[in-house]
Design a protein around this motif. Structure first.
Motif, PDB file in Angstrom:
ATOM      1  N   SER A 204      -6.772  -9.038   4.589  1.00 44.50           N
ATOM      2  CA  SER A 204      -6.624 -10.099   5.571  1.00 44.50           C
ATOM      3  C   SER A 204      -5.762 -11.221   5.059  1.00 44.50           C
ATOM      4  N   ALA A 205      -5.179 -11.985   5.986  1.00 48.86           N
ATOM      5  CA  ALA A 205      -4.267 -13.048   5.598  1.00 48.86           C
ATOM      6  C   ALA A 205      -4.980 -14.156   4.849  1.00 48.86           C
ATOM      7  N   SER A 206      -6.312 -14.284   5.044  1.00 42.25           N
ATOM      8  CA  SER A 206      -7.032 -15.360   4.402  1.00 42.25           C
ATOM      9  C   SER A 206      -7.583 -14.960   3.039  1.00 42.25           C
ATOM     10  N   SER A 207      -7.346 -13.723   2.602  1.00 48.78           N
ATOM     11  CA  SER A 207      -7.905 -13.271   1.335  1.00 48.78           C
ATOM     12  C   SER A 207      -7.333 -14.057   0.174  1.00 48.78           C
ATOM     13  N   THR A 208      -8.168 -14.334  -0.799  1.00 50.40           N
ATOM     14  CA  THR A 208      -7.740 -14.959  -2.034  1.00 50.40           C
ATOM     15  C   THR A 208      -7.888 -13.964  -3.156  1.00 50.40           C
ATOM     16  N   TYR A 209      -6.850 -13.789  -3.934  1.00 51.50           N
ATOM     17  CA  TYR A 209      -6.861 -12.763  -4.970  1.00 51.50           C
ATOM     18  C   TYR A 209      -7.533 -13.303  -6.212  1.00 51.50           C
ATOM     19  N   ASP A 210      -8.835 -13.500  -6.047  1.00 54.49           N
ATOM     20  CA  ASP A 210      -9.700 -13.967  -7.113  1.00 54.49           C
ATOM     21  C   ASP A 210     -11.077 -13.448  -6.823  1.00 54.49           C
ATOM     22  N   ALA A 211     -11.709 -12.817  -7.813  1.00 56.05           N
ATOM     23  CA  ALA A 211     -13.024 -12.241  -7.568  1.00 56.05           C
ATOM     24  C   ALA A 211     -14.101 -13.243  -7.953  1.00 56.05           C
TER      25      ALA A 211
ATOM     26  N   THR B 249      -6.998  -4.536 -11.133  1.00 55.65           N
ATOM     27  CA  THR B 249      -6.684  -3.537 -12.157  1.00 55.65           C
ATOM     28  C   THR B 249      -6.136  -4.211 -13.412  1.00 55.65           C
ATOM     29  N   LEU B 250      -5.238  -5.163 -13.228  1.00 53.10           N
ATOM     30  CA  LEU B 250      -4.703  -5.890 -14.374  1.00 53.10           C
ATOM     31  C   LEU B 250      -5.808  -6.642 -15.114  1.00 53.10           C
ATOM     32  N   ARG B 251      -6.692  -7.270 -14.352  1.00 53.31           N
ATOM     33  CA  ARG B 251      -7.778  -8.015 -14.978  1.00 53.31           C
ATOM     34  C   ARG B 251      -8.698  -7.112 -15.793  1.00 53.31           C
ATOM     35  N   VAL B 252      -9.062  -5.987 -15.212  1.00 50.13           N
ATOM     36  CA  VAL B 252      -9.969  -5.078 -15.916  1.00 50.13           C
ATOM     37  C   VAL B 252      -9.309  -4.529 -17.177  1.00 50.13           C
TER      38      VAL B 252
ATOM     39  N   GLY C 209       0.812  -1.212   0.000  1.00 53.75           N
ATOM     40  CA  GLY C 209       0.000   0.000   0.000  1.00 53.75           C
ATOM     41  C   GLY C 209       0.843   1.258   0.000  1.00 53.75           C
ATOM     42  N   GLU C 210       1.952   1.248   0.774  1.00 57.14           N
ATOM     43  CA  GLU C 210       2.840   2.413   0.801  1.00 57.14           C
ATOM     44  C   GLU C 210       3.471   2.660  -0.560  1.00 57.14           C
ATOM     45  N   ALA C 211       3.808   1.571  -1.281  1.00 60.68           N
ATOM     46  CA  ALA C 211       4.500   1.715  -2.566  1.00 60.68           C
ATOM     47  C   ALA C 211       3.560   2.047  -3.713  1.00 60.68           C
ATOM     48  N   THR C 212       2.335   1.508  -3.675  1.00 60.71           N
ATOM     49  CA  THR C 212       1.446   1.630  -4.838  1.00 60.71           C
ATOM     50  C   THR C 212       0.151   2.374  -4.559  1.00 60.71           C
ATOM     51  N   GLY C 213      -0.211   2.535  -3.278  1.00 56.75           N
ATOM     52  CA  GLY C 213      -1.480   3.163  -2.952  1.00 56.75           C
ATOM     53  C   GLY C 213      -2.661   2.216  -3.039  1.00 56.75           C
ATOM     54  N   MET C 214      -2.411   0.928  -3.137  1.00 54.28           N
ATOM     55  CA  MET C 214      -3.487  -0.049  -3.236  1.00 54.28           C
ATOM     56  C   MET C 214      -3.049  -1.366  -2.615  1.00 54.28           C
ATOM     57  N   THR C 215      -3.994  -2.271  -2.446  1.00 56.63           N
ATOM     58  CA  THR C 215      -3.685  -3.604  -1.961  1.00 56.63           C
ATOM     59  C   THR C 215      -3.259  -4.492  -3.125  1.00 56.63           C
ATOM     60  N   PRO C 216      -2.637  -5.642  -2.836  1.00 56.31           N
ATOM     61  CA  PRO C 216      -2.352  -6.588  -3.910  1.00 56.31           C
ATOM     62  C   PRO C 216      -3.607  -7.015  -4.675  1.00 56.31           C
ATOM     63  N   LEU C 217      -4.722  -7.188  -3.968  1.00 53.73           N
ATOM     64  CA  LEU C 217      -5.969  -7.553  -4.644  1.00 53.73           C
ATOM     65  C   LEU C 217      -6.387  -6.477  -5.623  1.00 53.73           C
ATOM     66  N   ARG C 218      -6.320  -5.225  -5.171  1.00 53.87           N
ATOM     67  CA  ARG C 218      -6.739  -4.125  -6.047  1.00 53.87           C
ATOM     68  C   ARG C 218      -5.836  -4.072  -7.281  1.00 53.87           C
ATOM     69  N   TYR C 219      -4.556  -4.321  -7.085  1.00 52.74           N
ATOM     70  CA  TYR C 219      -3.619  -4.330  -8.208  1.00 52.74           C
ATOM     71  C   TYR C 219      -3.979  -5.445  -9.190  1.00 52.74           C
TER      72      TYR C 219
ATOM     73  N   SER D 185      -9.743   3.106  -3.359  1.00 47.75           N
ATOM     74  CA  SER D 185      -8.638   3.283  -2.412  1.00 47.75           C
ATOM     75  C   SER D 185      -8.061   1.945  -2.021  1.00 47.75           C
ATOM     76  N   ALA D 186      -6.896   2.020  -1.325  1.00 50.63           N
ATOM     77  CA  ALA D 186      -6.206   0.789  -0.953  1.00 50.63           C
ATOM     78  C   ALA D 186      -7.040  -0.087  -0.049  1.00 50.63           C
ATOM     79  N   GLY D 187      -7.985   0.497   0.679  1.00 52.08           N
ATOM     80  CA  GLY D 187      -8.788  -0.300   1.580  1.00 52.08           C
ATOM     81  C   GLY D 187      -9.966  -0.966   0.923  1.00 52.08           C
ATOM     82  N   SER D 188     -10.244  -0.648  -0.344  1.00 54.47           N
ATOM     83  CA  SER D 188     -11.384  -1.233  -1.013  1.00 54.47           C
ATOM     84  C   SER D 188     -11.074  -2.636  -1.459  1.00 54.47           C
TER      85      SER D 188
END
Length: 322
Positions: free
Chosen positions: A315-322, A262-265, A249-259, A304-307
């Motif tokens: 969270s640690a249990s998040s899966t980066y798949d929508a 973004t690539l998917r969209v 978040g500090e480096a990109t302004g977003m979470t890994p999920l949000r990143y 935002s990064a929190g979205s």
């Protein structure tokens, strides 16, 4: 000290040469220890832009850690390519056979092909020359519409400015993505564009200097259609999930999920622009159906990064798949 040797052929494009030369020259200025040489089949080499260049005609001694780069030249087809002396072809082939790396920018791929280095390998070139490259070297696999391709120490890139991306990639491989970011910042260019042009839109999130975050972005870039649990990304990067979320978040302004979203969209927009339906584009980029894609496309601004876009992104249990 690694050496970078540029093989200069008549009518070369200045930026094909100057782009990667500037990358390695800046790397040397910053203490990464490169020595640049410019060789040609004759001392005075005319360029496509009219500025002559003076080259040395004697090749330096090369080691396996050295790099040979062939910049491209002006010519509407490869039939207009300058003659390549058999000794130059031999040196390209022998350097690779000895364990060295050989690269080309734009039409320079033809020189690698004449040296036999494209046979059985993936490669690319300027989009206007891809069809001809495939016909000229049928044993090669021409990858279309990408910035650069790496296959067994043979590195080929698209036209003109993509030579900068190629060079930054090679610096990142040798010295880490933080070094490439430092050089790119000095040059006031994108930190490092990935070889696949589909991800070009996410480059605005690559201007930081964090090795850890660049490596996680590399992983997401290469597997963005897959479920990527936060814990797995954290393990791969050598930090805890909480730390990864914070520094990302500090480096990109977003979470890994949000990143990843973004690539998917961006990839889905690319497919839709080429005639795919929203449903098929959604599935192609990893969404289970089109609902999430429609929601994300409807947003006018990057959240935002929190979205989380549908889950507890931090969270640690998040899966980066929508």
């Amino acid at each position: 000290m690694p050496r970078v040797v540029f093989l200069l052929l008549p009518r070369l494009h200045l930026l094909d040469l100057a782009g990667p030369a500037q990358v390695f020259s800046t790397a040397a200025d910053l203490g990464y220890g490169y020595e640049l040489s410019y060789v040609g089949e004759r001392e005075d080499v005319p360029t496509a832009q009219g500025l002559p260049i003076r080259a040395q005609v004697t090749w330096p001694e090369l080691d396996t850690g050295d790099l040979v780069v062939v910049p491209g030249w002006r010519g509407p087809t490869f039939h207009d390519s300058p003659r390549l002396d058999p000794d130059s072809s031999r040196r390209l082939a022998e350097h690779h056979a000895a364990g060295g790396t050989v690269a080309s920018v734009c039409a320079g791929a033809d020189a690698l092909g004449r040296a036999g280095l494209l046979d059985g390998r993936r490669c690319t070139t300027h989009h206007g020359l891809q069809d001809e490259l495939a016909r000229r070297y049928p044993r090669a696999t021409v990858v279309r519409n990408v910035l650069f391709v790496v296959d067994d120490r043979v590195v080929t890139s698209a036209g003109i400015a993509s030579g900068i991306d190629l060079a930054l990639h090679l610096v990142a491989v040798r010295h880490g993505p933080g070094a490439a970011a430092r050089i790119a910042r000095e040059m006031v260019v994108y930190t490092r564009r990935n070889g696949d042009e589909r991800q070009a839109g996410a480059l605005r999130y690559r201007s930081h200097l964090s090795d850890v975050v660049h490596r996680v972005q590399d992983l997401i870039d290469s597997r963005f259609t897959e479920p990527l649990p936060l814990g797995g990304l954290a393990t791969a990067s050598g930090v805890s999930p909480r730390t990864l979320t914070r520094i990302f978040g500090e480096a990109t302004g977003m979470t890994p999920l949000r990143y990843q979203q973004t690539l998917r969209v961006e990839r889905a927009e690319h497919l839709i622009g080429r005639g795919a339906s929203v449903e098929s584009a959604a599935r192609a980029v990893g969404f289970q159906d089109a609902r999430m894609l429609r929601r994300l496309r409807a947003r006018t601004n990057v959240p935002s990064a929190g979205s989380s876009g549908g889950g507890p992104a931090g969270s640690a249990s998040s899966t980066y798949d929508a």
